[in-house]
Design an enzyme around this catalytic site. Structure first.
Site, PDB file in Angstrom:
ATOM      1  N   ASP A 187     -11.275 -14.413 -17.545  1.00 43.02           N
ATOM      2  CA  ASP A 187     -11.202 -13.116 -16.870  1.00 43.02           C
ATOM      3  C   ASP A 187     -10.256 -12.172 -17.600  1.00 43.02           C
ATOM      4  O   ASP A 187      -9.403 -12.595 -18.374  1.00 43.02           O
ATOM      5  CB  ASP A 187     -10.677 -13.335 -15.449  1.00 43.02           C
ATOM      6  N   GLU A 205       3.911   2.204  11.017  1.00 39.93           N
ATOM      7  CA  GLU A 205       4.893   2.581   9.986  1.00 39.93           C
ATOM      8  C   GLU A 205       5.504   1.353   9.316  1.00 39.93           C
ATOM      9  O   GLU A 205       6.297   1.481   8.397  1.00 39.93           O
ATOM     10  CB  GLU A 205       6.004   3.417  10.628  1.00 39.93           C
ATOM     11  N   ARG A 246      -9.897 -17.928  -5.887  1.00 42.34           N
ATOM     12  CA  ARG A 246     -10.877 -18.042  -6.978  1.00 42.34           C
ATOM     13  C   ARG A 246     -10.316 -18.834  -8.155  1.00 42.34           C
ATOM     14  O   ARG A 246     -11.072 -19.305  -9.015  1.00 42.34           O
ATOM     15  CB  ARG A 246     -11.354 -16.684  -7.456  1.00 42.34           C
ATOM     16  N   PRO A 268       3.795  -1.663   0.700  1.00 36.93           N
ATOM     17  CA  PRO A 268       3.897  -0.843  -0.515  1.00 36.93           C
ATOM     18  C   PRO A 268       5.241  -1.001  -1.220  1.00 36.93           C
ATOM     19  O   PRO A 268       5.401  -0.608  -2.361  1.00 36.93           O
ATOM     20  CB  PRO A 268       3.731   0.590   0.005  1.00 36.93           C
TER      21      PRO A 268
HETATM   22  N1  LIG Z   1      -0.133  -0.760  -0.614  1.00 32.73           N
HETATM   23  C1  LIG Z   1       0.014  -1.925   0.071  1.00 32.73           C
HETATM   24  N2  LIG Z   1       0.084  -3.131  -0.509  1.00 32.73           N
HETATM   25  O1  LIG Z   1       0.231  -4.041   0.458  1.00 32.73           O
HETATM   26  N3  LIG Z   1       0.248  -3.456   1.662  1.00 32.73           N
HETATM   27  C2  LIG Z   1       0.106  -2.145   1.461  1.00 32.73           C
HETATM   28  C3  LIG Z   1       0.050  -1.137   2.530  1.00 32.73           C
HETATM   29  O2  LIG Z   1      -0.170   0.035   2.281  1.00 32.73           O
HETATM   30  N4  LIG Z   1       0.259  -1.607   3.803  1.00 32.73           N
HETATM   31  C4  LIG Z   1       0.266  -0.734   4.905  1.00 32.73           C
HETATM   32  C5  LIG Z   1      -0.041  -0.771   6.219  1.00 32.73           C
HETATM   33  C6  LIG Z   1       1.211  -1.121   5.957  1.00 32.73           C
HETATM   34  C7  LIG Z   1       2.537  -0.640   5.669  1.00 32.73           C
HETATM   35  C8  LIG Z   1       3.493  -1.584   5.446  1.00 32.73           C
HETATM   36  C9  LIG Z   1       4.788  -1.171   5.108  1.00 32.73           C
HETATM   37  C10 LIG Z   1       5.054   0.167   4.969  1.00 32.73           C
HETATM   38  S1  LIG Z   1       6.626   0.623   4.495  1.00 32.73           S
HETATM   39  N5  LIG Z   1       7.386   1.100   5.778  1.00 32.73           N
HETATM   40  O3  LIG Z   1       7.273  -0.559   3.969  1.00 32.73           O
HETATM   41  O4  LIG Z   1       6.488   1.687   3.569  1.00 32.73           O
HETATM   42  C11 LIG Z   1       4.077   1.138   5.168  1.00 32.73           C
HETATM   43  C12 LIG Z   1       2.780   0.737   5.542  1.00 32.73           C
END
Ligand SMILES: Nc1nonc1C(=O)N[C@H]1C[C@@H]1c1ccc(S(N)(=O)=O)cc1
Length: 250
Positions: free
Chosen positions: A177, A124, A162, A97
């Site tokens: 697209d 996490e 794709r 994220p």
């Molecule tokens: N949105 C998203 N786009 O890509 N991946 C996404 C996602 O939610 N991955 C989660 C499982 C993993 C994850 C990765 C890193 C962190 S952290 N500590 O960096 O916040 C938190 C959660």
């Protein structure tokens, strides 16, 4: 194109490897997708890949060492696959994220790469030292937190694969697209001619290709203005599109 995905849930990737357009591209050897489980690179009897966070707090953190060995294995596979690797390393992408949000411009450049290694986090997240040492780019599919990076990895691979030549039945379709020309796509219609009393726009049945192209463009404009005004603000029309827009104003 070469993909290696590092995940503790390798079975999830049958969803992309065994079905649809991507499944066909894998079967035709236009794409290779290796799935690597970091548990296979553990040395303890419990095949540990996660531990409690230093400093306390909820959840678990993925440990650096099994992931490091999995990445090194993926780099070996990339070399064996003949990836033309800049400075000897296939790019490592961590789905998180905290990454740059996946978008058409970001996707558009990826097919030119020979390969990518995708790191899927769970819990996490991953020990920061592994990220600092091995991750070239963090990419997010949106501002929300999922239980794992596997679905984001499949979203990324699908959006890239794709766009590879000859993967889509009709290469032109990928060019039409949404977002590719900076606008949302136009509405589409097919049989039957009438659905609950709703007819197909007559211009689409006219066989007049210039009028159809103009109608489709103006529908894109209408839809983009209504749903994504910020895209419309940045839109740069071609000469032909500018003429069509002028006709709209006249
Ligand atoms: N949105 C998203 N786009 O890509 N991946 C996404 C996602 O939610 N991955 C989660 C499982 C993993 C994850 C990765 C890193 C962190 S952290 N500590 O960096 O916040 C938190 C959660």
């Amino acid at each position: 194109m070469f993909f290696a995905v590092i995940s503790i849930l390798p079975e999830m990737f049958s969803a992309i490897k065994d079905f649809g357009v991507v499944g066909r591209a894998v079967k035709n050897e236009q794409v290779v997708i290796h799935v690597i489980n970091p548990r296979d690179f553990t040395t303890d009897n419990y095949r540990r890949i996660d531990e409690r966070p230093f400093g306390g707090g909820p959840g678990m953190v993925m440990m650096a060492e099994p992931l490091e060995k999995a990445i090194m294995h993926a780099q070996d596979l990339a070399k064996q696959a003949g990836c033309d690797i800049q400075n000897g390393q296939c790019p490592v992408v961590y789905l998180s994220p905290q990454g740059e949000t996946l978008s058409e411009p970001l996707v558009a450049n990826m097919p030119s790469l020979d390969g990518m290694i995708l790191l899927c986090g769970r819990y996490e997240g991953i020990d920061e030292r592994l990220i600092a040492r091995y991750v070239d780019k963090e990419i997010s599919i949106g501002d929300y937190v999922l239980t794992g990076g596997e679905l984001p990895a499949m979203v990324l691979m699908d959006s890239v694969i794709r766009r590879l030549p000859k993967v889509m039945g009709d290469d032109l379709s990928a060019e039409q697209d949404s977002f590719v020309d900076g606008l949302l796509d136009c509405p589409h219609y097919t049989k039957p001619l009438e659905f609950h009393g709703e007819a197909v726009p007559p211009v689409l049945l006219s066989g007049h290709h210039a009028n159809i192209a103009k109608w489709r463009f103006l529908e894109q404009v209408k839809r983009t203005k209504a749903r994504r005004p910020e895209l419309w603000e940045d839109f740069q029309p071609s000469k032909q599109q500018a003429k069509w827009l002028k006709d709209l104003e006249d």
